[in-house]
Structure formats: structure tokens, C-alpha cells
Enzyme design. Structure first.
Site, PDB file in Angstrom:
ATOM      1  CB  CYS A  76      11.699  -3.756 -18.773  1.00 27.20           C
ATOM      2  SG  CYS A  76      10.002  -3.138 -18.785  1.00 27.20           S
ATOM      3  CB  CYS A  79       9.868  -3.830 -21.933  1.00 23.95           C
ATOM      4  SG  CYS A  79      10.065  -2.329 -20.950  1.00 23.95           S
TER       5      CYS A  79
END
Length: 323
Positions: A76, A79
Site C-alpha cells: 500500500c 500507507c
């Protein structure tokens, strides 16, 4: 704390599972409780949390200090942008709150629990206080924006009386201290019925309980918001979020697609996007389609307090689109 997710039910279910494993002789050694500096690699107040340690490191710990939980994964990109910012702010806070990081790829039980709560993507960050989890962020943002949002959240907890001004003295419990403890105005037995249904995952029973409350007190704002939230959860359960959003983007004139996409955005915390989408649908359409978009937008307003600035902004947009 209205609208927060009570983690007491998850904790109780995990305890029962451990008891069943122990009775079957398959119990694994319990994970050591996390402590500031025990993992995460992000400083003294950042910890890594697992399926096994979540109840100790997050739910129980949240009764003495707020815990910010960052659900992330190695693949991700956003993230990786948000994570270091949260770690920096956690270390600056120096124990006023703890950052708990959850790798959803390595912890499938927590990943499944996220899906059950209607969380459909990462990054997802939530604040847990007194065993109650409140959604906080669902996208990466620059450090000043994250810092401001976190400051506003902490101020709101102080204003609600959940945290004292200046934070907690060491060892002092956060209120409420008992998972599932009724909160005003939820002392009514009918609210206990709602709580029981939600903890059991029975949305039909929760909806019926809210409807009974509203039959007795039609203006109860908490019941109105609760019923709207349950109905929203029911609508999005069977939807493929990615497919719905693609369809809405491909055909702006498809009002039903816009309505479903707005539901997906709202349950994901993208409230302004949901409202703007439906205002746009009202502006572009006429007749029954326009009326459907308008009515759905008004129904979504019930999800938030009437004085929420996002509702006020969307109401102005709706008036402009209509007239």
C-alpha cells in the site's frame, strides 16, 4: 462517542475462542503484551500489533491511554506515506497516546474484522478510547493536515469529557472504562437491545429496535442516526465497491449508480465526496431521477448531527442545484 464501534464483543469472542482451544488442548502460548518500543521500529511509542495481541495491546491498553491504530500493508503506497507521519506524531506526543500498527496481510483475523465493519480499503486509521473505536482517517495526507486532524480529535475527546484537559495522569483509566458500558442517552433498555443486536451482527434486529425507539420518541437524534447507519450498512453489504465506483464514473447520468457510489463513499468516511456526488446528480438530472438523488441525499444527512458543517455545506449546494 455516539457511532463508535464497541470492541467489547470482539474481545469476548476472542476470549471464548481461546477457551475452546485450551479445552481442546490446542492453545498456543499467549503473545507477550506489547509495550512502547516493542516493535514497529518507529520509536518509543509505536508498537506492532497482531491478531493475538490486539485485545491486550489495543482494547485493554485503551482503558488507560488512547491508542491510534494504523491498518497498513507492504503493498500500500499511501500507507507508506502516512505511516512515518503517524510515527513522528506519536513520538512527539510522548505517551499522551500510543500508535499501534497492524499489518493486515500478516493478521488475517483483523483484516476480516475490518471487512465486517464495512471498512473496504487501506490506509485506515482509527482511535480507540475506553474500548471504543472511532474511524479517524482513510487516506494519506500531508503532515500539517494529519497533525491538525489529530489535534481536533483530541480536543473533541476533551470537550466530550472522555479525556481530561492536558491528557491523562499516568495509570488513570479512560472513561468509559467498561466495554459495553451504557452511555447517555443509551441507558434506555431499548438501546441495550440495539447494542445486543449490533454486537451479534444482526442488522435486521438492530433496525427493528431503532424503529421501535423512534415510534416512541420520533425526534430522538441518536436513534435517527443509528437507524440511518444500519440501513446504510444493509445497502452496501452486497455491493462490489470497486465495480460500483467504476460504473458511476463511466456513466454520470446513471442516478442509481451515483446513489450506490455515494453510499460506498459515505461508509468509507469520504463524506464530502458522497454529498458532492449527489448534489452533482441533482444538478445534472430532472424528473424522477432528480427527485431520487435529492431524497437520497436528504436521507444521508441523517447520518450526521444537524449542525455538522459538512451537512450545512451540502444543503447549500443542494439549494443551488435545485434553484
Amino acid at each position: 462517542m455516539h457511532g463508535a464501534i464497541d470492541l467489547g464483543a470482539r474481545q469476548a469472542a476472542a476470549k471464548k475462542q481461546q477457551e475452546r482451544q485450551a479445552s481442546a488442548g490446542t492453545s498456543a502460548a499467549p503473545a507477550a503484551p506489547g509495550a512502547p518500543g516493542a516493535g514497529g521500529g518507529g520509536g518509543a511509542y509505536v508498537i506492532d500489533v497482531t491478531d493475538q495481541s490486539f485485545n491486550t495491546d489495543v482494547v485493554e491498553r485503551s482503558r488507560t491511554v488512547p491508542v491510534l491504530v494504523d491498518f497498513w500493508a507492504e503493498w500500500c503506497g499511501p500507507c507508506k506515506q502516512l505511516g512515518p507521519i503517524l510515527e513522528k506524531l506519536a513520538n512527539e506526543a510522548a505517551g499522551k497516546w500510543i500508535l499501534a500498527k497492524v499489518d493486515i496481510d500478516a493478521n488475517p483475523a483483523l483484516a476480516q474484522y475490518m471487512q465486517q465493519m464495512g471498512i473496504r480499503g487501506i490506509p485506515f486509521v482509527a482511535m480507540v478510547v475506553g474500548g471504543q473505536m472511532m474511524p479517524f482517517m482513510n487516506q494519506a495526507a500531508p503532515e500539517p493536515q494529519v497533525r491538525q486532524a489529530l489535534d481536533q480529535l483530541m480536543q473533541a475527546l476533551v470537550q466530550e469529557g472522555i479525556l481530561p484537559e492536558g491528557g491523562l495522569p499516568e495509570g488513570e483509566p479512560v472513561e468509559p472504562v467498561e466495554a459495553g458500558e451504557p452511555q447517555q442517552p443509551q441507558a434506555d433498555p431499548m438501546y441495550a437491545e440495539v447494542e445486543q443486536a449490533l454486537n451479534a451482527g444482526d442488522l435486521d434486529a438492530a433496525k427493528a429496535a431503532y424503529q421501535r425507539i423512534l415510534a416512541q420518541t420520533p425526534q430522538d437524534p441518536d436513534a435517527k442516526r443509528g437507524l440511518a447507519a444500519v440501513e446504510l450498512s444493509q445497502r452496501v453489504q452486497a455491493l462490489d465497491a470497486d465495480a460500483v465506483l467504476r460504473k458511476a464514473a463511466a456513466d454520470p447520468g446513471d442516478v442509481q449508480a451515483q446513489i450506490q457510489a455515494a453510499d460506498i463513499e459515505l461508509v468509507s468516511g469520504r463524506i464530502d465526496e458522497a454529498f458532492d456526488r449527489l448534489v452533482g446528480a441533482v444538478r445534472r438530472t430532472a424528473g424522477d431521477d432528480r427527485d431520487a438523488a435529492r431524497k437520497h441525499l436528504l436521507a444521508l444527512f441523517d447520518m450526521l448531527p444537524s449542525d455538522d458543517p459538512r451537512v450545512a455545506k451540502a444543503r447549500r449546494g443542494l439549494q443551488s442545484a435545485l434553484f
